[in-house]
Scaffold this motif. Structure first.
Motif, PDB file in Angstrom:
ATOM      1  N   ASP A   1      42.041  41.305  36.245  1.00  0.00           N
ATOM      2  CA  ASP A   1      41.092  42.241  35.641  1.00  0.00           C
ATOM      3  C   ASP A   1      39.644  41.872  35.942  1.00  0.00           C
ATOM      4  O   ASP A   1      38.737  42.686  35.757  1.00  0.00           O
ATOM      5  N   ARG A   2      39.403  40.655  36.405  1.00  0.00           N
ATOM      6  CA  ARG A   2      38.055  40.221  36.812  1.00  0.00           C
ATOM      7  C   ARG A   2      38.159  39.385  38.091  1.00  0.00           C
ATOM      8  O   ARG A   2      37.794  38.198  38.113  1.00  0.00           O
ATOM      9  N   PRO A   3      38.621  39.968  39.181  1.00  0.00           N
ATOM     10  CA  PRO A   3      38.864  39.166  40.387  1.00  0.00           C
ATOM     11  C   PRO A   3      37.578  38.918  41.179  1.00  0.00           C
ATOM     12  O   PRO A   3      36.550  39.570  40.987  1.00  0.00           O
ATOM     13  N   THR A   4      37.692  37.953  42.075  1.00  0.00           N
ATOM     14  CA  THR A   4      36.642  37.661  43.046  1.00  0.00           C
ATOM     15  C   THR A   4      37.246  37.802  44.441  1.00  0.00           C
ATOM     16  O   THR A   4      38.367  37.348  44.680  1.00  0.00           O
ATOM     17  N   ILE A   5      36.513  38.422  45.354  1.00  0.00           N
ATOM     18  CA  ILE A   5      37.010  38.661  46.708  1.00  0.00           C
ATOM     19  C   ILE A   5      36.042  38.036  47.700  1.00  0.00           C
ATOM     20  O   ILE A   5      34.841  38.339  47.685  1.00  0.00           O
ATOM     21  N   LEU A   6      36.555  37.156  48.544  1.00  0.00           N
ATOM     22  CA  LEU A   6      35.787  36.601  49.657  1.00  0.00           C
ATOM     23  C   LEU A   6      35.889  37.563  50.829  1.00  0.00           C
ATOM     24  O   LEU A   6      36.995  37.912  51.258  1.00  0.00           O
ATOM     25  N   VAL A   7      34.734  37.976  51.357  1.00  0.00           N
ATOM     26  CA  VAL A   7      34.697  39.019  52.385  1.00  0.00           C
ATOM     27  C   VAL A   7      34.009  38.455  53.629  1.00  0.00           C
ATOM     28  O   VAL A   7      32.790  38.239  53.619  1.00  0.00           O
ATOM     29  N   PRO A   8      34.749  38.198  54.710  1.00  0.00           N
ATOM     30  CA  PRO A   8      34.101  37.797  55.968  1.00  0.00           C
ATOM     31  C   PRO A   8      33.351  38.989  56.578  1.00  0.00           C
ATOM     32  O   PRO A   8      33.580  40.146  56.223  1.00  0.00           O
ATOM     33  N   PRO A   9      32.418  38.729  57.506  1.00  0.00           N
ATOM     34  CA  PRO A   9      31.723  39.830  58.180  1.00  0.00           C
ATOM     35  C   PRO A   9      32.699  40.704  58.978  1.00  0.00           C
ATOM     36  O   PRO A   9      33.767  40.265  59.402  1.00  0.00           O
TER      37      PRO A   9
ATOM     38  N   ASP B   1      45.988  51.183  29.169  1.00  0.00           N
ATOM     39  CA  ASP B   1      44.660  51.390  28.586  1.00  0.00           C
ATOM     40  C   ASP B   1      43.629  50.382  29.090  1.00  0.00           C
ATOM     41  O   ASP B   1      42.554  50.237  28.512  1.00  0.00           O
ATOM     42  N   ALA B   2      43.945  49.673  30.193  1.00  0.00           N
ATOM     43  CA  ALA B   2      43.036  48.651  30.698  1.00  0.00           C
ATOM     44  C   ALA B   2      41.782  49.290  31.277  1.00  0.00           C
ATOM     45  O   ALA B   2      41.781  50.444  31.732  1.00  0.00           O
ATOM     46  N   VAL B   3      40.715  48.506  31.251  1.00  0.00           N
ATOM     47  CA  VAL B   3      39.434  48.976  31.791  1.00  0.00           C
ATOM     48  C   VAL B   3      39.507  48.977  33.314  1.00  0.00           C
ATOM     49  O   VAL B   3      40.403  48.399  33.937  1.00  0.00           O
ATOM     50  N   THR B   4      38.519  49.636  33.921  1.00  0.00           N
ATOM     51  CA  THR B   4      38.455  49.701  35.382  1.00  0.00           C
ATOM     52  C   THR B   4      38.106  48.319  35.945  1.00  0.00           C
ATOM     53  O   THR B   4      37.200  47.640  35.451  1.00  0.00           O
ATOM     54  N   VAL B   5      38.830  47.929  36.965  1.00  0.00           N
ATOM     55  CA  VAL B   5      38.613  46.627  37.589  1.00  0.00           C
ATOM     56  C   VAL B   5      37.436  46.712  38.547  1.00  0.00           C
ATOM     57  O   VAL B   5      37.372  47.606  39.409  1.00  0.00           O
ATOM     58  N   ARG B   6      36.495  45.790  38.377  1.00  0.00           N
ATOM     59  CA  ARG B   6      35.361  45.674  39.283  1.00  0.00           C
ATOM     60  C   ARG B   6      35.349  44.259  39.851  1.00  0.00           C
ATOM     61  O   ARG B   6      35.104  43.292  39.112  1.00  0.00           O
ATOM     62  N   ALA B   7      35.627  44.152  41.113  1.00  0.00           N
ATOM     63  CA  ALA B   7      35.717  42.824  41.724  1.00  0.00           C
ATOM     64  C   ALA B   7      34.339  42.330  42.144  1.00  0.00           C
ATOM     65  O   ALA B   7      33.493  43.109  42.601  1.00  0.00           O
ATOM     66  N   ALA B   8      34.117  41.040  41.976  1.00  0.00           N
ATOM     67  CA  ALA B   8      32.905  40.394  42.486  1.00  0.00           C
ATOM     68  C   ALA B   8      33.136  40.012  43.940  1.00  0.00           C
ATOM     69  O   ALA B   8      34.117  39.333  44.263  1.00  0.00           O
ATOM     70  N   ARG B   9      32.253  40.456  44.800  1.00  0.00           N
ATOM     71  CA  ARG B   9      32.405  40.212  46.235  1.00  0.00           C
ATOM     72  C   ARG B   9      31.453  39.106  46.681  1.00  0.00           C
ATOM     73  O   ARG B   9      30.268  39.113  46.321  1.00  0.00           O
TER      74      ARG B   9
END
Length: 408
Positions: A127-135, A158-166
């Protein structure tokens, strides 16, 4: 005899002579079985194309590092969402890994390289993920975010919308995709050069057979030395050709735009660029000498241009077959197919050049070069022996190490 009958008889006589001159030769057998060779090489090419396709799919991944309880639900949602994509547009295959005490370090380790390219890595709570994003990642981070949303929604409607930290990260210095591409370029480069240059040795002895020069040479020096000298001489011509065009292409590449030069810089072989260049030159030399020695021995049996022309198709098919086998090996490093291609003498230079791009070890190349040199000597000796017995009609057939010394 009437003029018409005489003309017909002369025509049939000439036709019979040309038919016999073409059919009743050993070279015609190679030409006759060319369709079988085409079928065989097409099958090998199909295997190579299939393995290239599999290798393209296997060398990229997206990674999710999650808790053990979330692993199976995440896989089920991945299978469901992939049905929304066309095969060509689907994201890279998903690899699910169970999180350890430090998932952030685990995620960065997943990006550090290996045999596959990782397009994005998700870690942390879904529900609070982090995503590593290469170029230059396309949609992989968005797909992982949607996948986390679907997994959370399936468990808690009923979960909230997931917003990942990039987090943007630097790509690894040597990517698996760049190594595969540099391996294929090495295989294709050696194939193109040998296809263009090695076939010329087929006709080197036909003219000297016709004017009897070869008999004078064979009387003066060992026939093995004649074959080796002709092969080395033609190799010198090939080196001169490559040096000229290499200089021209080097000047052209110095003028390419910066973005294109950056793309070429991504083709980083595993052994390093300087060593790779030296190995490429060594393997081209061995490929030329191996194929050239075989072609010289086969072409020495031909006495006319007609026979030499009929030899061109089987020779081309052999080269295409070695290219297909080595290309498949370059796409599947470490496989049984790659091992077969690296051991088989005629495909070994091609396959080992591809290995230099995919594997950092150098010592196997020293063994391979020695192995290939042994086969060059064997092919030259076999070609000279066949020429001595089949064309010159001389020699008792015993090799020099079995010949007894004449009594004094």
């Amino acid at each position: 005899m009437s003029p018409a009958r005489r003309a017909l008889r002369q025509t049939l006589t000439i036709a019979r002579r040309d038919f016999i001159a073409t059919v009743f030769t050993p070279v015609f057998l190679l030409f006759l079985f060319a369709p079988a060779l085409i079928g065989t090489m097409s099958a090998v090419g199909g295997v190579g194309a299939a393995s290239m396709s599999d290798g393209a799919a296997d060398r990229s991944r997206i990674v999710a590092i999650v808790a053990a309880r979330d692993a199976d639900p995440l896989r089920r949602q991945d299978q469901r969402l992939r049905h929304l994509f066309r095969p060509d547009d689907a994201p890279a295959p998903l690899a699910v890994t169970i999180a350890t005490a430090d998932p952030a370090a685990q995620a960065r380790a997943a990006l550090s390289g290996g045999r596959v390219d990782v397009h994005a890595v998700l870690y942390g709570p879904l529900d609070r993920p982090t995503i590593l994003v290469p170029p230059q990642t396309r949609y992989a981070d968005a797909y992982l975010e949607a996948l986390a949303q679907a997994t959370v929604a399936a468990a808690r409607p009923d979960a909230v919308t997931v917003r990942a930290a990039r987090i943007a990260v630097r790509p690894p210095e040597h990517s698996a995709g760049g190594q595969h591409q540099s391996g294929f370029i090495a295989v294709f480069g050696i194939f193109f050069l040998t296809l263009f240059l090695a076939g010329q040795v087929v006709g080197t002895m036909a003219e000297e057979r016709n004017n009897k020069v070869i008999e004078v040479l064979a009387a003066a020096v060992p026939l093995e030395a004649v074959f080796a000298g002709k092969l080395i001489g033609m190799f010198g011509v090939a080196v001169l050709f490559i040096t000229f065009w290499g200089t021209v292409l080097g000047q052209i590449l110095s003028l390419v735009p910066g973005d294109m030069a950056a793309g070429l810089g991504a083709l980083a072989p595993a052994v390093g660029t300087p060593v790779f260049v030296m190995l490429f030159a060594a393997y081209f030399s061995m490929a030329y000498l191996l194929l050239g020695s075989v072609f010289l021995g086969v072409g020495a049996q031909a006495s006319t241009m007609r026979e030499i022309q009929m030899l061109s198709l089987p020779i081309t098919l052999v080269q295409v077959g070695m290219f297909a086998l080595a290309s498949a090996a370059a796409r599947q490093p470490g496989s049984v197919l790659a091992m077969v291609a690296e051991i088989f003498p005629l495909s070994s230079p091609f396959a080992m050049a591809g290995r230099a791009a995919n594997s950092p070890e150098v010592w196997p190349h020293l063994l391979a070069l020695g192995w290939q040199a042994i086969w060059v000597a064997a092919f030259i000796a076999a070609g000279a022996r066949l020429f001595r017995r089949g064309v010159l009609q001389s020699g008792g057939g015993r090799p020099f190490w079995r010949r007894r010394r004449a009594p004094i």
